[in-house]
Design an enzyme around this catalytic site. Structure first.
Site, PDB file in Angstrom:
ATOM      1  N   ARG A  39       0.829  -1.218   0.000  1.00  0.00           N
ATOM      2  CA  ARG A  39       0.000   0.000   0.000  1.00  0.00           C
ATOM      3  C   ARG A  39       0.859   1.262   0.000  1.00  0.00           C
ATOM      4  NH1 ARG A  39      -5.635  -0.901   1.586  1.00  0.00           N
ATOM      5  NH2 ARG A  39      -6.030  -2.920   0.684  1.00  0.00           N
ATOM      6  N   ARG A  43      -4.018   6.521   0.878  1.00  0.00           N
ATOM      7  CA  ARG A  43      -4.607   7.710   1.516  1.00  0.00           C
ATOM      8  C   ARG A  43      -3.672   8.461   2.453  1.00  0.00           C
ATOM      9  NH1 ARG A  43     -10.013   5.116   3.521  1.00  0.00           N
ATOM     10  NH2 ARG A  43      -8.572   3.368   3.508  1.00  0.00           N
ATOM     11  N   ARG A  52      -8.514  11.070  -5.310  1.00  0.00           N
ATOM     12  CA  ARG A  52      -9.712  10.337  -4.887  1.00  0.00           C
ATOM     13  C   ARG A  52     -10.919  11.252  -4.713  1.00  0.00           C
ATOM     14  NH1 ARG A  52     -12.416   7.360  -4.085  1.00  0.00           N
ATOM     15  NH2 ARG A  52     -12.380   6.284  -2.089  1.00  0.00           N
ATOM     16  N   ASP A  88      -6.403  -3.475  -7.422  1.00  0.00           N
ATOM     17  CA  ASP A  88      -6.943  -4.087  -6.205  1.00  0.00           C
ATOM     18  C   ASP A  88      -7.173  -5.571  -6.430  1.00  0.00           C
ATOM     19  OD1 ASP A  88      -8.043  -3.058  -3.439  1.00  0.00           O
ATOM     20  OD2 ASP A  88      -9.265  -4.741  -4.078  1.00  0.00           O
ATOM     21  N   TYR A 164     -14.212 -12.947   0.278  1.00  0.00           N
ATOM     22  CA  TYR A 164     -15.008 -11.774  -0.109  1.00  0.00           C
ATOM     23  C   TYR A 164     -16.248 -12.186  -0.903  1.00  0.00           C
ATOM     24  CZ  TYR A 164     -11.458  -8.512   1.552  1.00  0.00           C
ATOM     25  OH  TYR A 164     -10.601  -7.796   2.346  1.00  0.00           O
TER      26      TYR A 164
HETATM   27  O1  1CP Z   1       0.087  -1.595  -2.443  1.00  0.00           O
HETATM   28  C1  1CP Z   1      -0.207  -0.748  -3.302  1.00  0.00           C
HETATM   29  O2  1CP Z   1       0.132   0.440  -3.252  1.00  0.00           O
HETATM   30  C2  1CP Z   1      -0.940  -1.245  -4.546  1.00  0.00           C
HETATM   31  C3  1CP Z   1      -2.347  -1.131  -4.488  1.00  0.00           C
HETATM   32  C4  1CP Z   1      -3.201  -2.083  -3.659  1.00  0.00           C
HETATM   33  C5  1CP Z   1      -3.026  -3.414  -3.257  1.00  0.00           C
HETATM   34  C6  1CP Z   1      -1.798  -4.274  -3.408  1.00  0.00           C
HETATM   35  C7  1CP Z   1      -4.485  -1.712  -3.249  1.00  0.00           C
HETATM   36  C8  1CP Z   1      -5.070  -0.378  -3.455  1.00  0.00           C
HETATM   37  N1  1CP Z   1      -5.101  -2.802  -2.698  1.00  0.00           N
HETATM   38  C9  1CP Z   1      -4.225  -3.850  -2.681  1.00  0.00           C
HETATM   39  C10 1CP Z   1      -4.482  -5.220  -2.205  1.00  0.00           C
HETATM   40  C11 1CP Z   1      -5.679  -5.501  -1.411  1.00  0.00           C
HETATM   41  N2  1CP Z   1      -6.957  -5.034  -1.544  1.00  0.00           N
HETATM   42  C12 1CP Z   1      -5.703  -6.452  -0.368  1.00  0.00           C
HETATM   43  C13 1CP Z   1      -4.519  -7.288   0.023  1.00  0.00           C
HETATM   44  C14 1CP Z   1      -3.553  -6.519   0.845  1.00  0.00           C
HETATM   45  C15 1CP Z   1      -3.975  -6.262   2.240  1.00  0.00           C
HETATM   46  O3  1CP Z   1      -4.136  -7.258   2.983  1.00  0.00           O
HETATM   47  O4  1CP Z   1      -4.117  -5.087   2.592  1.00  0.00           O
HETATM   48  C16 1CP Z   1      -6.992  -6.508   0.148  1.00  0.00           C
HETATM   49  C17 1CP Z   1      -7.487  -7.394   1.282  1.00  0.00           C
HETATM   50  C18 1CP Z   1      -7.794  -5.618  -0.606  1.00  0.00           C
HETATM   51  C19 1CP Z   1      -9.253  -5.380  -0.475  1.00  0.00           C
HETATM   52  C20 1CP Z   1      -9.562  -3.968  -0.205  1.00  0.00           C
HETATM   53  N3  1CP Z   1      -9.275  -2.948  -1.059  1.00  0.00           N
HETATM   54  C21 1CP Z   1     -10.183  -3.425   0.931  1.00  0.00           C
HETATM   55  C22 1CP Z   1     -10.770  -4.220   2.079  1.00  0.00           C
HETATM   56  C23 1CP Z   1      -9.786  -4.505   3.153  1.00  0.00           C
HETATM   57  C24 1CP Z   1     -10.494  -5.281   4.263  1.00  0.00           C
HETATM   58  O5  1CP Z   1     -10.196  -4.980   5.430  1.00  0.00           O
HETATM   59  O6  1CP Z   1     -11.324  -6.167   3.964  1.00  0.00           O
HETATM   60  C25 1CP Z   1     -10.231  -2.041   0.773  1.00  0.00           C
HETATM   61  C26 1CP Z   1     -10.777  -1.025   1.723  1.00  0.00           C
HETATM   62  C27 1CP Z   1      -9.634  -1.767  -0.485  1.00  0.00           C
HETATM   63  C28 1CP Z   1      -9.524  -0.424  -1.123  1.00  0.00           C
HETATM   64  C29 1CP Z   1      -8.176  -0.010  -1.538  1.00  0.00           C
HETATM   65  N4  1CP Z   1      -7.318  -0.752  -2.310  1.00  0.00           N
HETATM   66  C30 1CP Z   1      -6.186   0.009  -2.605  1.00  0.00           C
HETATM   67  C31 1CP Z   1      -6.360   1.282  -1.966  1.00  0.00           C
HETATM   68  C32 1CP Z   1      -5.376   2.415  -2.056  1.00  0.00           C
HETATM   69  C33 1CP Z   1      -7.592   1.261  -1.312  1.00  0.00           C
HETATM   70  C34 1CP Z   1      -8.226   2.405  -0.551  1.00  0.00           C
HETATM   71  C35 1CP Z   1      -9.235   2.991  -1.438  1.00  0.00           C
HETATM   72  C36 1CP Z   1      -9.484   4.428  -1.153  1.00  0.00           C
HETATM   73  O7  1CP Z   1     -10.365   4.717  -0.340  1.00  0.00           O
HETATM   74  O8  1CP Z   1      -8.833   5.271  -1.788  1.00  0.00           O
END
Ligand code: 1CP
Length: 354
Positions: A39, A43, A52, A88, A164
């Protein structure tokens, strides 16, 4: 003399192959410990919040120009040793035929979640070409990134994606997922097989588009005990990882301390270690397997002296063994001061150089 260049690969490819990140993935010696952060775009950066405010999250992911721009901008902002594609793990949900939305502050929501064998029938076999916007973002990002910075592609592992699909969103106890697994084992394996085939094709598409490594995120694998992991999950993750032998594969999960050896058997080249597991213990249990991790993301909320101390502790736990990629033990938290992220990366470099 004219004629074809006798070198086996173009200079750009060689710069990438010799990058500290890819060398560490192969367990080779490096001039300093490479570092990138899960990540690393998100944000905690003001420019990301600005983007965003103008674009819905999924529109950012599906617009190749914007996704590439966010990928590259994160690298320019914090100067890590690898880029990760802005995307994502849940994009594949739509290719499976379900509707995905991200509601403000609530995380993902999947309509018509899979609850039984009937729900499974409603799922499509993934056509990897439907995710063409991801491959285009990879081509654009690769063109814009510095020539020596590898680009990491990624996907969710079958278990995490299945959770999910079944829960319809984020879950605490995964009770519906486990109920499905225990009550309908045959349908479970069909579901996991379908996700695994789709994910393998999707990752192959990412490799063909130009990523230098991939990470398989099994973020919620730690919700399972060892025997259930082996029976219900491991064979499917193995199938995904086997499908992409051309590039280094990183396999990350959270809460995997009880599963570490089985998690390693999935067949990745690098095992991601979360912050609940001691890196020294992971090293001992995994032998010479390259590892990635594992600073607690919350440490970045502390002051510089403390961050430096804790970086030192992770490096001490690794004890100078080759095959260490520094990372957090999970993603950067939204409230993290960006200057602390930059300080972390500089500190890892400074403490390990020469
Ligand atoms: O790492 C990076 O910078 C690349 C972008 C990236 C990656 C690798 C994003 C952007 N998401 C992910 C992977 C991801 N997405 C995972 C696996 C990694 C982890 O365990 O954190 C998971 C579980 C998700 C699912 C997801 N995407 C959620 C739910 C998390 C949960 O608690 O269930 C959420 C809230 C997101 C949104 C998301 N994905 C990425 C960003 C920057 C965001 C935030 C969106 C926003 O509000 O701007």
């Amino acid at each position: 003399m004219t004629g074809p260049d006798p070198s086996p690969s173009p200079p750009g490819q060689d710069l990438l192959a010799q990058s500290p990140f890819l060398k560490a993935c192969r367990g080779q010696k490096v001039p300093f410990t490479p570092v990138w952060l899960m990540r690393q775009a998100g944000r905690y950066q003001e420019w990301y919040r600005g983007l965003r405010a103008r674009h819905y999250f999924l529109d950012l992911c599906k617009n190749p120009q914007l996704a590439a721009e966010v990928t590259v901008r994160a690298v320019q902002d914090i100067r890590p040793d690898a880029a990760i594609l802005f995307s994502d793990i849940l994009l594949i949900v739509e290719a499976l035929g379900l509707r995905l939305t991200f509601n403000q502050g609530e995380g993902p929501a999947i309509s018509g979640p899979v609850r039984d064998a009937l729900g499974l029938c409603a799922l499509r076999e993934v056509d990897p070409d439907e995710l063409g916007f991801v491959y285009e973002a990879i081509r654009l990002a690769r063109r814009e990134l510095p020539a020596d910075i590898p680009l990491i592609g990624f996907a969710g592992a079958p278990f995490t994606v299945a959770s999910y699909l079944i829960e319809g969103g984020t879950s605490r106890n995964f009770e519906r997922t486990k109920a499905f697994m225990f009550r309908h084992p045959q349908a479970w394996h069909e579901l996991m097989g379908r996700i695994a085939r789709g994910t393998a094709g999707y990752l192959r598409g990412q490799v063909q588009a130009g990523v230098q490594a991939v990470q398989l995120f099994d973020s919620w694998a730690g919700a399972l005990g060892l025997e259930d992991y082996r029976e219900f999950v491991l064979p499917h993750s193995q199938r995904v990882l086997q499908a992409i032998p051309e590039v280094p594969r990183i396999h990350f999960g959270r809460g995997t301390c009880g599963l570490l050896e089985a998690f390693d058997e999935a067949g990745a080249d690098v095992v991601g270690v979360d912050f609940l597991t001691s890196l020294a213990e992971a090293r001992q249990r995994l032998g010479s397997r390259p590892v990635q991790g594992n600073l607690d993301p919350s440490v970045l909320m502390a002051d510089r002296d403390y961050i430096r101390q804790r970086v030192g502790r992770v490096l001490d736990a690794n004890a100078g063994r080759p095959g260490h990629i520094f990372n957090l033990g999970h993603g950067v938290l939204p409230g993290t001061p960006v200057e602390n992220v930059r300080f972390l990366i500089e500190t890892v470099h400074e403490m390990t150089a020469g």
